[in-house]
Design an enzyme around this catalytic site. Structure first.
Site, mmCIF file in Angstrom:
data_model
loop_
_atom_site.group_PDB
_atom_site.id
_atom_site.type_symbol
_atom_site.label_atom_id
_atom_site.label_comp_id
_atom_site.label_asym_id
_atom_site.label_seq_id
_atom_site.Cartn_x
_atom_site.Cartn_y
_atom_site.Cartn_z
ATOM 1 N N ASP A 1 0.878 -1.170 0.000
ATOM 2 C CA ASP A 1 0.000 0.000 0.000
ATOM 3 C C ASP A 1 0.913 1.218 0.000
ATOM 4 O O ASP A 1 1.459 1.591 1.038
ATOM 5 C CB ASP A 1 -0.901 -0.024 1.237
ATOM 6 C CG ASP A 1 -1.825 1.169 1.314
ATOM 7 O OD1 ASP A 1 -2.299 1.622 0.257
ATOM 8 O OD2 ASP A 1 -2.069 1.647 2.429
ATOM 9 N N GLU B 1 -0.984 -1.351 -5.086
ATOM 10 C CA GLU B 1 -2.178 -0.559 -5.348
ATOM 11 C C GLU B 1 -1.910 0.410 -6.500
ATOM 12 O O GLU B 1 -0.878 1.084 -6.514
ATOM 13 C CB GLU B 1 -2.561 0.208 -4.090
ATOM 14 C CG GLU B 1 -3.852 0.974 -4.208
ATOM 15 C CD GLU B 1 -4.221 1.650 -2.912
ATOM 16 O OE1 GLU B 1 -5.128 1.147 -2.241
ATOM 17 O OE2 GLU B 1 -3.585 2.666 -2.580
ATOM 18 N N ASP C 1 -2.889 0.946 7.058
ATOM 19 C CA ASP C 1 -1.996 0.693 5.915
ATOM 20 C C ASP C 1 -1.594 -0.781 5.843
ATOM 21 O O ASP C 1 -1.408 -1.330 4.761
ATOM 22 C CB ASP C 1 -0.729 1.553 6.019
ATOM 23 C CG ASP C 1 -1.058 3.012 6.224
ATOM 24 O OD1 ASP C 1 -1.309 3.707 5.233
ATOM 25 O OD2 ASP C 1 -1.079 3.444 7.397
#
Length: 175
Positions: free
Chosen positions: A7, A72, A146
């Site tokens: 992330d 991501e 996160d």
């Protein structure tokens, strides 16, 4: 097979490594890379944080040796358009690290990960944390958010069949 979910962020980058070799995915390691805070100063420049991110990720790749890395994809929020630019800096370093290390690269849209895990492409942080906790049968909710996001990214990549031979827990999805 190990898959690493990332992330991206310029202050906090979440990461999570899953072992997909059994009937169910197993969490091997998860954490955050906190950038730009060394105790002596409040914040480093973007360039200094990118160098720090490169060094920390390179060490994680060398230690864990994942077969694949799921990251991501960039997204833009209408209320915070500069976030996409900032994320692009971190993603650039991450993609470079992945290519240098050699594992397969998988990029996933945030909404697709949220929808896969919760059924809601607009799921909030708490909902994602709860879904990750339930899916992996964790004792507590992954903190910070996160970390939960990184776990979700790795789960989505493995379960959506992005990896050949990822294991029998793959779930075929139409989207």
């Amino acid at each position: 097979m190990l898959i690493l979910g990332i992330d991206p962020g310029l202050r906090v980058t979440g990461y999570a490594c899953l072992d997909t070799g059994a009937d169910e995915p197993r969490l091997v390691e998860a954490g955050v890379i906190r950038l730009g805070r060394d105790g002596a100063r409040n914040a480093a420049t973007i360039a200094e944080r990118l160098v720090e991110l490169d060094a920390d990720l390179s060490a994680i790749f060398a230690r864990l040796r994942p077969a694949a890395v799921a990251v991501e994809a960039v997204f833009a929020h209408p209320k915070h358009p500069a976030t996409a630019i900032t994320m692009g800096h971190a993603r650039g370093v991450i993609l470079l690290c992945v290519r240098r290390a050699g594992p397969a690269l998988i990029e996933l849209r945030p909404g697709a990960v949220k929808k896969f895990l919760t059924g809601n492409g607009q799921a909030g942080k708490a909902q994602m944390q709860d879904a990750v906790q339930a899916r992996l049968r964790l004792v507590s909710r992954p903190e910070p958010a996160d970390v939960a996001d990184a776990i979700a990214i790795a789960l989505c990549a493995a379960c959506r069949g992005h990896l050949a031979g990822a294991g029998p827990f793959q779930v075929p999805l139409g989207a």
